[in-house]
Scaffold this active site. Structure first.
Site, PDB file in Angstrom:
ATOM      1  N   SER A 203      -9.827   1.035  11.011  1.00  0.00           N
ATOM      2  CA  SER A 203     -11.083   0.245  11.129  1.00  0.00           C
ATOM      3  C   SER A 203     -11.748  -0.144   9.861  1.00  0.00           C
ATOM      4  O   SER A 203     -12.290   0.697   9.219  1.00  0.00           O
ATOM      5  CB  SER A 203     -11.989   1.142  11.975  1.00  0.00           C
ATOM      6  OG  SER A 203     -13.250   0.858  12.276  1.00  0.00           O
ATOM      7  N   GLY A 204     -11.538  -1.231   9.452  1.00  0.00           N
ATOM      8  CA  GLY A 204     -12.090  -1.754   8.282  1.00  0.00           C
ATOM      9  C   GLY A 204     -11.294  -1.670   7.052  1.00  0.00           C
ATOM     10  O   GLY A 204     -11.631  -2.170   5.930  1.00  0.00           O
ATOM     11  N   SER A 205     -10.151  -1.087   7.194  1.00  0.00           N
ATOM     12  CA  SER A 205      -9.429  -0.663   5.607  1.00  0.00           C
ATOM     13  C   SER A 205      -8.634  -2.234   5.023  1.00  0.00           C
ATOM     14  O   SER A 205      -8.301  -1.945   3.996  1.00  0.00           O
ATOM     15  CB  SER A 205      -8.359   0.426   5.891  1.00  0.00           C
ATOM     16  OG  SER A 205      -8.904   1.510   6.157  1.00  0.00           O
TER      17      SER A 205
ATOM     18  N   SER B 234      -9.645   1.491   3.021  1.00  0.00           N
ATOM     19  CA  SER B 234      -8.648   2.311   2.267  1.00  0.00           C
ATOM     20  C   SER B 234      -7.833   1.623   1.396  1.00  0.00           C
ATOM     21  O   SER B 234      -7.170   2.033   0.578  1.00  0.00           O
ATOM     22  CB  SER B 234      -8.184   3.102   3.168  1.00  0.00           C
ATOM     23  OG  SER B 234      -7.253   2.730   3.993  1.00  0.00           O
TER      24      SER B 234
ATOM     25  N   LYS C  40       0.844  -1.230   0.125  1.00  0.00           N
ATOM     26  CA  LYS C  40      -0.047   0.136   0.048  1.00  0.00           C
ATOM     27  C   LYS C  40       0.859   1.160   0.047  1.00  0.00           C
ATOM     28  O   LYS C  40       2.020   1.211   0.622  1.00  0.00           O
ATOM     29  CB  LYS C  40      -0.949  -0.002   1.320  1.00  0.00           C
ATOM     30  CG  LYS C  40      -1.966   1.022   1.252  1.00  0.00           C
ATOM     31  CD  LYS C  40      -2.989   0.655   2.511  1.00  0.00           C
ATOM     32  CE  LYS C  40      -4.048   1.828   2.747  1.00  0.00           C
ATOM     33  NZ  LYS C  40      -4.920   1.548   4.095  1.00  0.00           N
TER      34      LYS C  40
END
Length: 548
Positions: free
Chosen positions: A214-216, A192, A112
């Site tokens: 949180s959720g990426s 993300s 990333k």
């Protein structure tokens, strides 16, 4: 303005309909039965390299060509590593001389675009504010290199890891453009770690790294038909990873199989003196053997919980096909020998109306961003804090402000408006509230009260509570929306957020440092269902390895 290093290529893409993926053997591979790069596993690649079917240089060339072929459509990779071929050639020379650094030796991995590398690639979090900035190697990058992996390039992300705008889109960054998902045209890739998810989904590398606050990791894996491991905060170093929150940020793998994710986690986990959260790793920092956890009987005799009250309170946010698949998955896990019990998050209803998580993220971001910026060895725009970053973003046309706002920074609930960081006395109360909602009132309390080893939820519902306490989650493919499902679009009418054949996943949520157990459960579920092969992406590269 787009900073991609790729020329616009006129190539033919493979458009595929929903069909089953044929199984390929992972032994006795040769030029006639070697799997496509869409479905190849690490075991396959290791076998091929060991058998001289191809070299690491061949792998880099093939994966790079696949990226070139689709990147003008999908905007997945922001740049390729100019040193990738020379790194691969060195790996090949070592292998020829009998030195193999591990399973990832010579294997291309994408990371990333917020994970720092001391090379010719940028590390920007998707912002032109950091184009040209320099820093040392992140610990994660150093660990990949030590394992022999080839860092092939950087993947696009939701800008600043989705911590800038209230009106932007998942997968968009000023530096990288708009990433699109691959299970429906113009699909929202979620965020993300959007580019990392899409890249792994269509075989642009063996796997990729994402980061999660949180959720990426979990959300892009969910909609890209992937396995994603969101590790315990502190299991993987965040040193020289562009931050949001020291209390919630973590780096983990996104791959097509559980075993491949376990291999990558094995390589990147461990103590780092530059990240004091890693000092909490149990057993004096000893890392378990995650790969050996991949056993088909891992669910036998295990107590597994279901957070029923989360489904009752928030189930209306989940579509019926997902709920049906979830209930089927619970039945399958029970049939595999697990005992299923209710394991409710007792404070979940109160959490839904609580705002302390925003206070914590704002406070951490203010402090952690300053620390990261101060670590740069070259800071081209001399930005040292969030106020200066906001001013740059407002003034630089390619950042698309105000079309895409900066409300998370300067809005009514934004970090600058809040004004205080995690050194302020007000931080403690907000952080303690988070620990309650994620701990006694959330996942940790549910595990302890019910004596369960994991709690199940649809991945669409799993990230937030685990994020509050930094506990691990593994998501694995669970199914797809029906082929006649209605198409729905985002608020900007630019991306498809729901539609035919879009994937969704199942999450195994556990106690801190329980990754080995979760990997075992996820592997057992994966092997008995093999949902990944039920539907193929609508668009895949058609370039493959040339085998000897």
């Amino acid at each position: 303005m787009r900073p991609f290093i790729f020329p616009a290529l006129l190539t033919t893409l493979s458009l595929v309909s929903a069909l089953a993926v044929p199984p390929y053997p992972s032994s006795s591979l040769n030029a006639t039965n070697f799997p496509s790069l869409l479905e190849v596993t690490l075991d396959d690649l290791v076998d091929g390299l060991s058998s001289n079917l191809f070299t690491s240089v061949d792998l880099v060339k093939a994966y790079s060509a696949r990226i070139h072929q689709v990147n003008s459509t999908l905007h997945v990779v922001t740049e390729l590593n100019p040193d990738a071929l020379s790194i691969a050639a060195h790996a090949d020379a070592l292998r020829k001389n009998g030195t193999v650094l591990g399973p990832l030796h010579g294997i291309p991995i994408l990371i990333k675009n917020n994970i720092g590398t001391d090379d010719l690639m940028n590390n920007t979090a998707g912002s032109f504010a950091l184009r040209g900035a320099k820093q040392g190697d992140s610990t994660i990058a150093t660990k990949l290199r030590k394992a022999g992996a080839v860092i092939l390039g950087k993947t696009n992300l939701s800008q600043w890891a989705n911590y800038r705008s209230n009106n932007s889109t998942n997968g968009w960054s000023a530096y990288g453009g708009q990433t699109n998902g691959v299970y429906y045209p113009q699909q929202d890739p979620s965020g993300s770690s959007s580019g990392s998810g899409v890249a792994s989904a269509i075989g642009l590398a063996l796997g990729s790294l994402g980061s999660e606050t949180s959720g990426s990791i979990l959300s892009p894996a969910d909609v890209s038909n992937l396995v994603g491991i969101k590790p315990t905060v502190g299991l993987t170093s965040r040193h020289l990873v562009i931050p949001i929150s020291e209390h919630q940020d973590t780096v983990g793998p996104m791959t097509r199989t559980v075993k491949d994710a376990a291999h990558i986690l094995q390589a990147i986990a461990g103590f780092d003196s530059n990240d004091n959260y890693t000092s909490a790793i149990p057993d004096n920092g000893s890392i378990p053997d995650y790969v050996s956890a991949c056993k088909e009987d891992s669910l036998q005799g295990v107590r597994i919980g279901v957070a029923r009250n989360v489904l009752d309170l928030y189930g209306s946010a989940v579509d019926e096909p997902v709920l049906e698949a979830f209930h089927q998955a619970v039945s399958e896990i029970e049939a595999a020998g697990a005992t299923i019990v209710d394991a409710n998050f007792t404070a979940f209803e109160d959490y839904l109306s609580d705002g302390n998580s925003t206070l914590v993220l704002n406070a951490d971001f203010l402090a952690n961003l300053r620390t990261y910026l101060s670590s740069l060895t070259y800071n081209p725009n001399n930005i040292t804090d969030l106020a200066q970053l906001t001013a740059f973003t407002h003034a630089f046309p390619a950042e698309e402000y105000p079309n895409r706002d900066t409300a998370i920074w300067d809005g009514a609930d934004g970090a600058l408006t809040q004004g205080w960081d995690n050194t302020d006395p007000r931080f403690w109360d907000a952080y303690q509230a988070n620990l309650y909602y994620g701990g006694e009132g959330g996942i940790l309390g549910a595990l302890e009260r019910t004596n369960t080893s994991a709690v199940l939820l649809p991945t669409q519902l799993s990230p937030s509570i685990a994020a509050l306490v930094g506990s691990p989650v593994v998501t694995v493919p669970m199914g797809f929306y029906p082929g006649d499902w209605n198409v729905t679009r985002n608020s900007r009418d630019t991306l498809v957020i729901g539609g035919p054949s879009i994937p969704f996943g199942l999450s195994f949520m556990g106690a801190k440092w329980s990754e080995r157990d979760l990997i075992g459960y996820a592997y057992a579920y994966e092997q008995m269902t093999m949902h990944r092969g039920d539907v193929l992406p609508y668009l895949v590269p058609n370039i493959e390895l040339s085998l000897k």
